[in-house]
Design an enzyme around this catalytic site. Structure first.
Site, mmCIF file in Angstrom:
data_model
loop_
_atom_site.group_PDB
_atom_site.id
_atom_site.type_symbol
_atom_site.label_atom_id
_atom_site.label_comp_id
_atom_site.label_asym_id
_atom_site.label_seq_id
_atom_site.Cartn_x
_atom_site.Cartn_y
_atom_site.Cartn_z
ATOM 1 N N TYR A 123 29.014 49.295 30.528
ATOM 2 C CA TYR A 123 28.578 48.061 29.868
ATOM 3 C C TYR A 123 29.718 47.053 29.763
ATOM 4 C CZ TYR A 123 24.760 51.085 28.102
ATOM 5 O OH TYR A 123 23.720 51.961 27.961
ATOM 6 N N ARG A 124 30.948 47.544 29.858
ATOM 7 C CA ARG A 124 32.148 46.714 29.808
ATOM 8 C C ARG A 124 32.302 45.952 28.494
ATOM 9 N NH1 ARG A 124 34.132 45.612 35.633
ATOM 10 N NH2 ARG A 124 35.924 45.270 34.324
#
Length: 73
Positions: free
Chosen positions: A55-56
């Site tokens: 998802y960073r």
């Protein structure tokens, strides 16, 4: 009839530990808004954040956890 889950519902793991059944998901939450979103989730009672490195935005989740601990939300 199945019972409804709530924020206090848990699931027992094979280890014997329990985790919350319902989690607050941060998929597609912009990195700059993740910390604030998680803090709001904690305020309403969530104890499980569903996150992934893909998802960073995991940095914001970590920031929210540290802030929650400091503020005792």
């Amino acid at each position: 009839m199945a019972s409804a889950y709530n924020l206090n519902s848990t699931f027992k793991l094979n280890s014997g530990y329990e985790i919350p059944r319902l989690g607050f998901g941060v998929y597609q939450t912009p990195p700059e808004g993740t910390e604030a979103a998680c803090l709001e989730a904690f305020k309403v009672g969530y104890r499980h954040i569903d996150s992934a490195a893909a998802y960073r935005n995991e940095s914001g989740v970590g920031d929210a956890l540290r802030r929650k601990r400091a503020l005792s939300l």
